[in-house]
Design a protein around this motif. Structure first.
Motif, PDB file in Angstrom:
ATOM      1  N   GLY A  23      22.998  43.120  54.301  1.00  0.00           N
ATOM      2  CA  GLY A  23      22.657  43.621  52.903  1.00  0.00           C
ATOM      3  C   GLY A  23      21.614  44.918  52.913  1.00  0.00           C
ATOM      4  N   GLY A  41      22.125  47.012  58.999  1.00  0.00           N
ATOM      5  CA  GLY A  41      23.337  46.270  58.821  1.00  0.00           C
ATOM      6  C   GLY A  41      23.940  46.979  57.529  1.00  0.00           C
ATOM      7  N   ALA A  80      27.268  39.224  54.963  1.00  0.00           N
ATOM      8  CA  ALA A  80      26.726  37.878  55.050  1.00  0.00           C
ATOM      9  C   ALA A  80      25.137  38.245  55.231  1.00  0.00           C
ATOM     10  N   CYS A  92      24.445  33.621  53.420  1.00  0.00           N
ATOM     11  CA  CYS A  92      24.295  32.836  54.490  1.00  0.00           C
ATOM     12  C   CYS A  92      23.135  32.956  55.413  1.00  0.00           C
ATOM     13  N   SER A 150      20.521  30.933  60.594  1.00  0.00           N
ATOM     14  CA  SER A 150      20.090  30.100  61.479  1.00  0.00           C
ATOM     15  C   SER A 150      20.479  28.677  61.237  1.00  0.00           C
ATOM     16  N   ASN A 181      24.020  40.903  63.518  1.00  0.00           N
ATOM     17  CA  ASN A 181      22.978  41.984  63.238  1.00  0.00           C
ATOM     18  C   ASN A 181      21.722  41.385  62.554  1.00  0.00           C
ATOM     19  N   GLY A 185      18.373  39.617  61.868  1.00  0.00           N
ATOM     20  CA  GLY A 185      17.280  39.374  62.859  1.00  0.00           C
ATOM     21  C   GLY A 185      15.799  39.534  62.031  1.00  0.00           C
ATOM     22  N   VAL A 231      17.185  32.575  64.352  1.00  0.00           N
ATOM     23  CA  VAL A 231      17.805  33.452  63.697  1.00  0.00           C
ATOM     24  C   VAL A 231      18.476  34.527  64.485  1.00  0.00           C
ATOM     25  N   ALA A 291      20.784  43.785  69.382  1.00  0.00           N
ATOM     26  CA  ALA A 291      19.489  43.318  70.436  1.00  0.00           C
ATOM     27  C   ALA A 291      18.521  44.309  69.980  1.00  0.00           C
ATOM     28  N   LYS A 298      15.812  38.698  71.981  1.00  0.00           N
ATOM     29  CA  LYS A 298      16.613  39.719  72.491  1.00  0.00           C
ATOM     30  C   LYS A 298      17.200  39.836  73.470  1.00  0.00           C
ATOM     31  N   PRO A 346      19.086  48.997  69.995  1.00  0.00           N
ATOM     32  CA  PRO A 346      18.290  50.272  69.104  1.00  0.00           C
ATOM     33  C   PRO A 346      16.840  50.322  69.459  1.00  0.00           C
ATOM     34  N   GLY A 347      16.334  51.443  69.476  1.00  0.00           N
ATOM     35  CA  GLY A 347      14.871  51.793  69.678  1.00  0.00           C
ATOM     36  C   GLY A 347      14.366  51.916  68.065  1.00  0.00           C
ATOM     37  N   ILE A 384      14.078  52.573  64.800  1.00  0.00           N
ATOM     38  CA  ILE A 384      15.028  52.903  63.718  1.00  0.00           C
ATOM     39  C   ILE A 384      14.312  52.774  62.148  1.00  0.00           C
ATOM     40  N   VAL A 390      14.143  52.229  59.029  1.00  0.00           N
ATOM     41  CA  VAL A 390      15.131  51.555  57.973  1.00  0.00           C
ATOM     42  C   VAL A 390      14.377  51.744  56.391  1.00  0.00           C
TER      43      VAL A 390
HETATM   44  P1  NAD Z   1      16.028  44.749  57.917  1.00  0.00           P
HETATM   45  O1  NAD Z   1      14.716  43.696  57.826  1.00  0.00           O
HETATM   46  O2  NAD Z   1      15.863  45.947  57.369  1.00  0.00           O
HETATM   47  O3  NAD Z   1      17.507  43.989  57.571  1.00  0.00           O
HETATM   48  C1  NAD Z   1      17.718  42.765  58.043  1.00  0.00           C
HETATM   49  C2  NAD Z   1      18.761  42.084  57.195  1.00  0.00           C
HETATM   50  O4  NAD Z   1      18.819  40.679  57.608  1.00  0.00           O
HETATM   51  C3  NAD Z   1      18.143  41.814  55.695  1.00  0.00           C
HETATM   52  O5  NAD Z   1      18.909  42.049  54.778  1.00  0.00           O
HETATM   53  C4  NAD Z   1      17.697  40.226  55.714  1.00  0.00           C
HETATM   54  O6  NAD Z   1      18.042  39.774  54.401  1.00  0.00           O
HETATM   55  C5  NAD Z   1      18.949  39.773  56.525  1.00  0.00           C
HETATM   56  N1  NAD Z   1      18.474  38.511  57.296  1.00  0.00           N
HETATM   57  C6  NAD Z   1      17.597  38.089  57.838  1.00  0.00           C
HETATM   58  N2  NAD Z   1      17.319  36.863  58.007  1.00  0.00           N
HETATM   59  C7  NAD Z   1      18.578  36.306  57.922  1.00  0.00           C
HETATM   60  C8  NAD Z   1      19.266  35.288  58.108  1.00  0.00           C
HETATM   61  N3  NAD Z   1      18.602  34.128  58.731  1.00  0.00           N
HETATM   62  N4  NAD Z   1      20.638  35.030  57.904  1.00  0.00           N
HETATM   63  C9  NAD Z   1      21.271  36.191  57.149  1.00  0.00           C
HETATM   64  N5  NAD Z   1      20.456  37.400  56.911  1.00  0.00           N
HETATM   65  C10 NAD Z   1      19.299  37.323  57.376  1.00  0.00           C
HETATM   66  O7  NAD Z   1      16.110  44.694  59.567  1.00  0.00           O
HETATM   67  P2  NAD Z   1      16.578  46.080  60.424  1.00  0.00           P
HETATM   68  O8  NAD Z   1      15.659  46.941  61.013  1.00  0.00           O
HETATM   69  O9  NAD Z   1      17.750  46.446  59.739  1.00  0.00           O
HETATM   70  O10 NAD Z   1      17.258  45.184  61.565  1.00  0.00           O
HETATM   71  C11 NAD Z   1      18.572  44.806  61.826  1.00  0.00           C
HETATM   72  C12 NAD Z   1      18.724  44.509  63.313  1.00  0.00           C
HETATM   73  O11 NAD Z   1      18.264  45.417  64.325  1.00  0.00           O
HETATM   74  C13 NAD Z   1      17.750  43.177  63.625  1.00  0.00           C
HETATM   75  O12 NAD Z   1      18.323  42.270  64.544  1.00  0.00           O
HETATM   76  C14 NAD Z   1      16.702  43.747  64.418  1.00  0.00           C
HETATM   77  O13 NAD Z   1      15.986  42.930  65.209  1.00  0.00           O
HETATM   78  C15 NAD Z   1      17.457  45.134  64.988  1.00  0.00           C
HETATM   79  N6  NAD Z   1      16.578  46.115  65.457  1.00  0.00           N
HETATM   80  C16 NAD Z   1      15.677  47.010  64.577  1.00  0.00           C
HETATM   81  C17 NAD Z   1      15.074  47.995  64.969  1.00  0.00           C
HETATM   82  C18 NAD Z   1      14.427  48.881  63.988  1.00  0.00           C
HETATM   83  O14 NAD Z   1      13.690  49.708  64.427  1.00  0.00           O
HETATM   84  N7  NAD Z   1      14.514  48.720  62.530  1.00  0.00           N
HETATM   85  C19 NAD Z   1      14.945  48.106  66.368  1.00  0.00           C
HETATM   86  C20 NAD Z   1      15.693  47.374  67.396  1.00  0.00           C
HETATM   87  C21 NAD Z   1      16.400  46.418  66.835  1.00  0.00           C
END
Ligand code: NAD
Length: 251
Positions: A11, A15, A32, A58, A61, A86, A88, A109, A137, A155, A180-181, A183, A185
């Protein structure tokens, strides 16, 4: 054209970009997410662009919830070509203060969720065309800032899960991970939460690639790993971090 891609946590954030990139390539996207409003916005955006998407609430976890998610996909789409694990969460807390509940939440999660999505999605993936699983990861699987134990452990666990599943699920299903490093968002959140974060020149300049990462950078890597061009790539880890993990930082 009949490709079905499921993105957990689809969402918002990375992702959201992954889903849009696959939708632009002609895939049907199943979003999801625990956040129904964010997932609905993503579906509306993809449909407005002429793409196909559907969302399912969904919490990854919850294994029973994941099983129900896959039953829903079985009923609607009937198969899966790509599963992107994705979703996390992160908790930053000193080790002596982290609670059992916080530890469990992050592991459940980030790591358990990825396993059970794969486990319960497997029958659907086996009906797909050159199916693959991609775990999102983090470079924090390899290196850390202080007070991020549960996140780093979850991770790093995904790396073990990647090679173990690649060996178990081959040759039908390929399994890879993206690390990813940094990012940014901030602009990819739900509309009421989105804001353009003001990044400083030094934020960009410290990266060998000259800039902070964008969600589209991770999405492009996903598209490659899911593609026919990557049919000989499984059990692998693709670092998408602008070069930060290969940079020596002695002062
Ligand atoms: P984000 O918080 O912007 O988006 C995460 C999305 O996951 C949200 O829409 C949230 O509602 C959903 N979510 C959270 N828990 C959930 C659950 N239990 N079940 C289903 N959905 C769930 O996060 P992001 O920065 O886009 O991160 C996405 C992935 O990339 C994560 O696994 C994060 O660890 C990884 N990551 C992010 C970065 C970064 O710099 N943003 C760097 C390395 C890794």
């Amino acid at each position: 054209a009949g490709e079905v891609v499921l993105v957990t946590g689809g969402g918002q954030g990375i992702g959201r970009a992954i889903g849009r990139t696959f939708a632009e390539s002609g895939a049907q996207v199943v979003v999801a997410d625990v956040d129904e409003r964010a997932a609905q916005e993503q579906v509306e955006w993809i449909e407005a662009q002429g793409g196909r998407a559907r969302c399912v609430r969904c919490d990854v976890s919850d294994p029973a919830g994941v099983e129900a998610l896959m039953a829903d996909v079985a009923a609607h789409e009937g198969h899966l070509d790509v599963l992107v694990n994705n979703a996390g969460v992160m908790v930053a807390r000193p080790p002596e203060e982290l609670s059992v509940a916080e530890w469990d939440r992050v592991l459940n999660v980030n790591l358990r969720g990825a396993f059970f999505c794969t486990r319960y999605g497997l029958a659907l993936l086996r009906k797909g065309r050159s199916p693959s699983v991609i775990h999102i990861a983090s470079t924090r699987a390899l290196m850390s800032e202080p007070n991020t134990e549960s996140y780093a452990a979850s991770k790093a666990g995904l790396l073990g899960l990647t090679h173990a599943l690649a060996v178990s699920l081959g040759p039908e299903v390929r399994v890879n991970a993206i690390l990813p490093g940094w990012i940014d968002v901030s602009a990819w959140k739900r509309s009421d939460l989105a804001r353009q974060e003001a990044l400083r020149p030094e934020d960009h300049a410290q990266h060998p690639a000259g800039r902070v990462g964008r969600p589209e950078d991770v999405a492009a890597a996903c598209l490659y790993l899911a593609s026919e061009e990557a049919s000989f790539v499984t059990g692998q880890v693709l670092v998408v971090d602008g070069g930060m993990t290969v940079k020596m930082i002695y002062v």
